[in-house]
Design an enzyme around this catalytic site. Structure first.
Site, PDB file in Angstrom:
ATOM      1  N   GLU A 250      -4.103   3.933  -8.294  1.00  0.00           N
ATOM      2  CA  GLU A 250      -5.356   4.507  -7.791  1.00  0.00           C
ATOM      3  C   GLU A 250      -5.466   5.962  -8.210  1.00  0.00           C
ATOM      4  OE1 GLU A 250      -6.111   4.678  -3.508  1.00  0.00           O
ATOM      5  OE2 GLU A 250      -7.823   5.975  -3.983  1.00  0.00           O
TER       6      GLU A 250
ATOM      7  N   HIS B  80      -1.082  11.288  -1.973  1.00  0.00           N
ATOM      8  CA  HIS B  80      -2.407  10.913  -1.477  1.00  0.00           C
ATOM      9  C   HIS B  80      -3.298  12.121  -1.221  1.00  0.00           C
ATOM     10  CE1 HIS B  80      -5.437   9.802   1.538  1.00  0.00           C
ATOM     11  NE2 HIS B  80      -5.391   8.589   1.017  1.00  0.00           N
TER      12      HIS B  80
ATOM     13  N   ASP C 238      -0.986   6.257  -5.333  1.00  0.00           N
ATOM     14  CA  ASP C 238      -2.050   7.231  -5.603  1.00  0.00           C
ATOM     15  C   ASP C 238      -1.589   8.243  -6.632  1.00  0.00           C
ATOM     16  OD1 ASP C 238      -3.805   6.269  -3.442  1.00  0.00           O
ATOM     17  OD2 ASP C 238      -2.258   7.070  -2.113  1.00  0.00           O
TER      18      ASP C 238
ATOM     19  N   HIS D  45       0.820  -1.215   0.000  1.00  0.00           N
ATOM     20  CA  HIS D  45       0.000   0.000   0.000  1.00  0.00           C
ATOM     21  C   HIS D  45       0.854   1.265   0.000  1.00  0.00           C
ATOM     22  CE1 HIS D  45      -2.772   2.860   2.321  1.00  0.00           C
ATOM     23  NE2 HIS D  45      -3.375   2.660   1.161  1.00  0.00           N
TER      24      HIS D  45
ATOM     25  N   GLU E 280       0.710  -0.611  -4.713  1.00  0.00           N
ATOM     26  CA  GLU E 280      -0.387   0.339  -4.955  1.00  0.00           C
ATOM     27  C   GLU E 280       0.179   1.729  -4.748  1.00  0.00           C
ATOM     28  OE1 GLU E 280      -3.950   2.804  -3.340  1.00  0.00           O
ATOM     29  OE2 GLU E 280      -1.945   2.499  -2.548  1.00  0.00           O
TER      30      GLU E 280
HETATM   31  O1  G3P Z   1      -6.319   1.655  -3.119  1.00  0.00           O
HETATM   32  C1  G3P Z   1      -6.604   1.225  -1.823  1.00  0.00           C
HETATM   33  C2  G3P Z   1      -6.426   2.310  -0.803  1.00  0.00           C
HETATM   34  O2  G3P Z   1      -5.213   2.967  -1.037  1.00  0.00           O
HETATM   35  C3  G3P Z   1      -7.547   3.302  -0.816  1.00  0.00           C
HETATM   36  O3  G3P Z   1      -7.471   4.265   0.196  1.00  0.00           O
HETATM   37  O4  G3P Z   1      -6.973   6.468   1.105  1.00  0.00           O
HETATM   38  O5  G3P Z   1      -5.268   4.667   1.256  1.00  0.00           O
HETATM   39  O6  G3P Z   1      -5.756   5.737  -0.928  1.00  0.00           O
HETATM   40  P1  G3P Z   1      -6.317   5.331   0.410  1.00  0.00           P
HETATM   41 MG    MG Z   2      -4.571   4.533  -2.327  1.00  0.00          MG
END
Ligand code: G3P
Ligand code: MG
Length: 262
Positions: free
Chosen positions: A125, A61, A48, A19, A46
């Site tokens: 994402e 993020h 952002d 993450h 993952e």
């Molecule tokens: O993509 C999964 C997760 O990252 C979604 O929430 O706020 O951590 O980007 P966030």
């Molecule tokens: Mg995310």
């Protein structure tokens, strides 16, 4: 319904996804975090995607500086007020630990190049912060130039307008719908978008949701889970994968049962 051949899918199931990169060990959404994930033996990261005010696609993020990116000159500036020329003044690492001082907010280009270099898969994402079409367009543009991305990049978003715009431009890219807590219409949204996966908050995962997803041929991953024990009952019910800050916890022997449904 089974696994619909018309739904674009990644080649790999994506059991353990780091993450924001391996963000328990390195500053989130940086090249260091992607590198760290690769060093740990992860095959998935993952991160952002958001835009600066001049349209520069970057990994970040929040919609402003301050929490995980500091700048003496820019303070807590909104990303909408920044341009690529500001990147050199922003430190995305020192908040995490002194050894990461000088780590930059990465360009999307740099992050994708690193994913390719390490042979990773990526969950990209989209975090549009109000710029749904523009963020989708930036992702489309970057992925169109990378043929490898079609089998190794999964695009997700909470923003259904961004996913809709993305799907219009990329009929064959694997996608996931993101819902903190999926409501009654989630399957219809996934099918409208031809998204082969649902990503949701781990606190809202239930066996019946997994069964419903399986009936429609949709993979399910949960975020942001850092406790393998909590997920143990769900693998046998069809859980596909986890999005975690701390991949080694899930890579440890026994953390994920060896025999789980394909
Ligand atoms: O993509 C999964 C997760 O990252 C979604 O929430 O706020 O951590 O980007 P966030
Ligand atoms: Mg995310």
């Amino acid at each position: 319904m089974g696994r619909n051949a018309r739904i674009p899918r990644v080649a790999d199931r994506g059991r353990i996804v780091a993450h924001r990169g391996a963000s328990q060990a390195a500053p989130e959404n940086t090249l260091a975090a992607i590198d760290m994930a690769a060093r740990m033996g992860c095959t998935w990261v993952e991160f952002d995607l958001t835009l600066f005010g001049d349209g520069t696609p970057v990994l970040h993020h929040d919609d402003r500086l301050g929490r995980v990116a500091t700048s003496a000159s820019l303070g807590e500036a909104a990303l909408a007020d920044l341009t690529a020329a500001d990147l050199g003044q922003i430190d995305a690492g020192s908040w995490r630990a002194p050894e990461f001082t000088g780590e930059r907010i990465p360009l999307l280009e740099e992050a994708l190049d690193l994913v390719e270099a390490h042979g990773l898969h990526a969950n990209l994402e989209l975090k549009p912060h109000g710029l749904s079409r523009e963020t989708a367009a930036a992702a489309l543009e970057a992925l169109a130039r990378r043929p490898w991305a079609q089998s190794r990049v999964l695009v997700s978003s909470f923003d259904l307008d961004a996913l809709t715009a993305f799907r219009e431009g990329a009929p064959d890219q694997p996608m996931a719908v993101l819902f903190k807590k999926p409501g009654p219409g989630w399957v219809a949204e996934a099918e409208r978008l031809r998204a082969g996966a649902l990503h949701l908050n781990f606190r809202n995962l239930t066996a019946s949701l997994l069964h419903e997803a399986a009936r429609h041929g949709i993979d399910v991953r949960v975020y942001t889970i850092n406790d393998p024990v909590l997920m143990q009952p769900f693998w046998a019910e069809g859980l596909t994968g986890v999005i975690t800050d701390h991949p080694p916890l899930f890579m440890a022997a026994g953390a994920i049962p060896e025999e789980i449904p394909a």
